[in-house]
Motif scaffolding. Structure first.
Motif: not given
Length: 834
Positions: A619-625
């Motif tokens: 849950s540390l990162l969220k892929v925006n693109s």
């Protein structure tokens, strides 16, 4: 007085709701340019890429209560608003302003043509302002949107109107004619501008002539053969309006044949031109302080109008002799004490002041904004109401300090002093301000100079502007905006746009370009390194920024300044995840780079399962693109490779997105691919070199505008004898009596050494001059033997509109990217908006 009820009747619209009858004075089309919410009418225009109805909630919250809409509005959502429903908001705008124009019975001058429209309009203002209270188009407001905005402010106190009109395709002038309805027309000339929208030049002339369908008089030059033939045909078609009223009358001038105003000669000296003519068999003349052919032509058009108005020849001669330069652009320059200076010091009226303040408002690089303002002349308002309106405008635009110069503004200083938080000071004359000028009074601020010509604000500009190296790179912000809009017009409605501002925006500057892009609603910015992103954040850029080459040492800065890193390897993913965890953050935005054939950076197909597992479990990162990079999208011979890359990207991104369980933005198309491979536009495209006016595929180059002009000056002229050598190594030898010009640029400024010994050329007095000898660190010598009268201080064009940077790149055996990004930081950038 107009209100929602009266406007609804004019438009035959449906008054969905009415909660009052506040006076409507201003038309608002751009939510970013709101100045007077209580008296503004917002008309949301709809295009293929943008529906301005989305800005209604924001404007309602800011106090706007009058709206014209073409879409249903939820009942009760805007309880204090007056809302008029129409079929088409653009048509409503045109109809409303056309009706407003019909309320006035004053002389209206309509100007069209390929070139010179704005100059003729501004010169007519200078020539006639003593005799009339004039309303005119601000700047170059001559489009389907600009013309209504120009005509709407017409008031009963005006006694003359001057509006310009331009079109880019058939059918447009019919709308503008109804809005302007000129009584007198001026057709300046005809050229190749905007030819792409027309079958041929005669169709373009005939379309422009529609502006004069109901006019009483048309002024034009007979020397343009196609124009003359079209005007005569048009005149025959228009004929008589009815049996009691004369139709269109023609006033022609010519340098070649008989005409109403027959130009017999033009005698030029170093600084002025005497134009001799015959008018009604009487010899007459004028002298103008210009020598270029464009100015001569523009002055003759103005002369013809003044003769038609019956002005005495002595008055005409006196005023023509005093014609001044027209500031066709707002210039942004580096100033003293880390200031920025916007120079608009040639005119001062409410319309142009509003435009200049909007440009000032775009600038985010300094915490404070200052306006130095002269008396506003010929406003048609009482001084008290005028300066109350100006003070209110400064308040709306967030101005921190105003310096007023002139007797009138000083007399009304209470209008400014009563505004909380606005610092103000006043001087009776420019001389008084200069005598009391203290450099330390200006620190870390953006300063707008806005003065009428008679106040000579250029003297103040010299005090405020940083002294610069005479080699400068001019950046046309209007051209950047044009190019961005053109690429946007090629996109599918839902496709986002990421603008590449890495490498100092391809040599064009950082925050200046980013400010413009942020103002024009670009979705993302991309920089190469974190420090570039940090600098943009420091200067007020709030939009999302992707960092394409994140280094572990920069992770702290990325997290602190809310930058979004590109992740291209499992090792980098691991390191950044650890940094995010240490910072106590979750869901931090990142961009995943896939390698589809460039083989530079990025995850390969075999990496996707492990990458997907790590990202989906954390849950540390969220892929925006998710994105990739095309290797040869501009080359038709490599379209098979581009197709392979696209297919591989579809497969890899689909697999990754399926594992993530949420939608991500996908992008692979660069500048060339936007036009050549529309199937690869996807969710977002990345616009790079195309934004700066260069089409690497050379398919839409004629539709882009050059952004950068590199210019320098002649430092010294040398007269050489046969056998004399020039430069290091004595590599250039004069074959006969020769003249060289030493110019202030060298390889330390970014002019490649590969252009030595005639390989490169520069423009001097409009002619190409080859490089003589070896390019030195700070100087280049040019062979100007074939160019007469070259003198010290002459301007020299290294590249620009008339000598494209692409040509320079060919001579240097490189690409335009290298030339642009190689321009040294010691070369000062001057930014301007047309």
């Amino acid at each position: 007085m107009y209100n929602a009820e009266s406007i609804s009747k004019v438009l035959k619209g449906e008054l969905l709701q009415q909660t009052g009858n506040p006076e409507i004075e201003h038309i608002l089309l751009d939510s970013r340019k709101l100045s007077f919410p209580e008296t503004s009418l917002f008309i949301p225009l709809v295009s293929s890429r943008r529906n301005a109805h989305q800005y209604i909630p924001e404007l309602y919250e800011k106090g706007v209560s009058n709206f014209i809409v073409s879409e249903p509005v939820p009942e009760g959502k805007y309880p204090k608003a007056n809302i008029i429903l129409v079929k088409d908001t653009m048509q409503a705008l045109h109809s409303l302003v056309a009706w407003h124009r019909q309320q006035f019975h004053i002389p209206v001058i309509g100007i069209t043509g390929s070139n010179g429209k704005t100059i003729v309009k501004e010169w007519l203002y200078q020539l006639l302002e003593k005799d009339y209270n004039i309303i005119r188009s601000p700047k170059s407001y001559n489009s389907q949107i600009g013309v209504p905005l120009s005509v709407w402010p017409t008031k009963q106190e005006h006694t003359l109107a001057i509006f310009e009109a331009g079109i880019s395709q058939p059918g447009e002038m019919e709308h503008l004619e109804k809005i302007i309805r000129p009584t007198v027309g001026i057709f300046t000339n005809i050229g190749e501008a905007h030819n792409e929208g027309f079958l041929n030049i005669r169709q373009k002339i005939n379309e422009k002539l529609v502006l004069f369908s109901k006019s009483e008089l048309l002024i034009y030059c007979k020397d343009y053969l196609a124009l003359n033939e079209c005007v005569l045909n048009f005149h025959n078609l228009v004929g008589k309006k009815d049996s009691h009223e004369s139709g269109l009358q023609l006033f022609s001038w010519s340098r070649k044949t008989e005409a109403d105003l027959r130009i017999t000669s033009v005698d030029k000296s170093e600084h002025d031109s005497r134009i001799n003519a015959l008018y009604q068999t009487t010899p007459i003349h004028i002298t103008i302080p210009f020598v270029d052919e464009g100015s001569v032509e523009n002055a003759i058009h103005c002369w013809a109008l003044m003769l038609h108005l019956g002005m005495s020849q002595s008055v005409i001669q006196q005023r023509m002799d005093q014609l001044g330069n027209i500031a066709m652009r707002l210039e942004l320059k580096q100033g003293i004490n880390n200031c920025s200076v916007i120079n608009d010091s040639y005119n001062s009226d409410l319309g142009s002041l509003t435009i200049a303040l909007e440009f000032l408002q775009q600038q985010q690089q300094h915490p404070s904004r200052t306006v130095i303002l002269s008396d506003i002349l010929q406003s048609g308002k009482s001084d008290a109401s005028l300066y109350e309106e100006v003070a209110s405008l400064l308040l709306q635009k967030g101005i921190n300090k105003v310096i007023g110069i002139g007797k009138n503004i000083t007399r009304e200083k209470k209008s400014f002093q009563q505004i909380t938080g606005l610092k103000s000071s006043f001087f009776l004359t420019t001389e008084e301000f200069i005598q009391q000028f203290n450099q330390q009074d200006f620190q870390h601020e953006t300063i707008l100079l806005k003065g009428a010509r008679v106040f000579e604000f250029e003297r103040i500009g010299k005090l405020l502007e940083q002294k610069v190296h005479q080699t400068i790179l001019e950046i046309n912000l209007s051209a950047v905006a044009h190019n961005v809009k053109h690429y946007q017009s090629l996109l599918k409605p839902a496709t986002k746009l990421m603008a590449m501002v890495k490498a100092f925006s391809y040599g064009s500057g950082s925050f200046e370009i980013a400010n413009l892009l942020q103002f024009h609603g670009v979705d993302y910015l991309a920089v190469a390194y974190a420090d570039e992103g940090v600098e943009l954040r420091r200067t007020g850029i709030t939009m999302p920024i992707m960092v394409m080459n994140p280094e572990p040492a920069s992770f702290d800065a990325i997290l602190q300044w809310n930058l979004e890193p590109e992740i291209y390897s499992l090792q980098l993913l691991k390191l950044f995840s650890e940094e995010v965890q240490l910072a106590g953050k979750t869901g931090f935005p990142v961009h995943i780079k896939l390698d589809t054939g460039m083989h530079r950076l990025g995850f390969e197909k075999k990496d996707i399962p492990e990458l997907a597992r790590i990202l989906s479990e954390s849950s540390l990162l969220k892929v925006n693109s998710v994105f990739s990079h095309l290797a040869a999208s501009e080359d038709p011979a490599m379209d098979h490779l581009t197709k392979q890359q696209g297919q591989l990207f579809f497969e890899m991104s689909h697999e990754l997105q399926k594992a993530l369980g949420y939608a991500v933005i996908r992008h692979i198309a660069n500048s060339a691919a936007i036009e050549r491979h529309p199937d690869l536009q996807l969710d977002m495209v990345r616009l790079g070199i195309g934004m700066y006016g260069i089409d690497s595929a050379n398919t839409i180059q004629d539709q882009l505008r050059p952004v950068s002009t590199l210019k320098t000056t002649v430092a010294q002229v040398k007269h050489l004898a046969a056998g004399d050598t020039v430069g290091y190594g004595a590599k250039w030898v004069a074959k006969g009596p020769s003249v060289t010009a030493t110019v202030r640029i060298g390889y330390a400024d970014g002019y490649p050494r590969r252009l030595s010994n005639g390989q490169g050329k520069m423009l001097v007095r409009g002619q190409l001059a080859p490089v003589a000898g070896i390019v030195a660190m700070d100087m280049v010598m040019l062979d100007v033997t074939h160019i007469p009268d070259v003198t010290e201080g002459d301007e020299v064009i290294v590249f620009g509109d008339t000598l494209p940077v692409q040509q320079l790149a060919v001579w240097a055996d490189t690409i335009p990217y290298e030339i642009l990004t190689g321009i040294s930081q010691r070369v000062k950038r001057v930014y301007f908006e047309e």
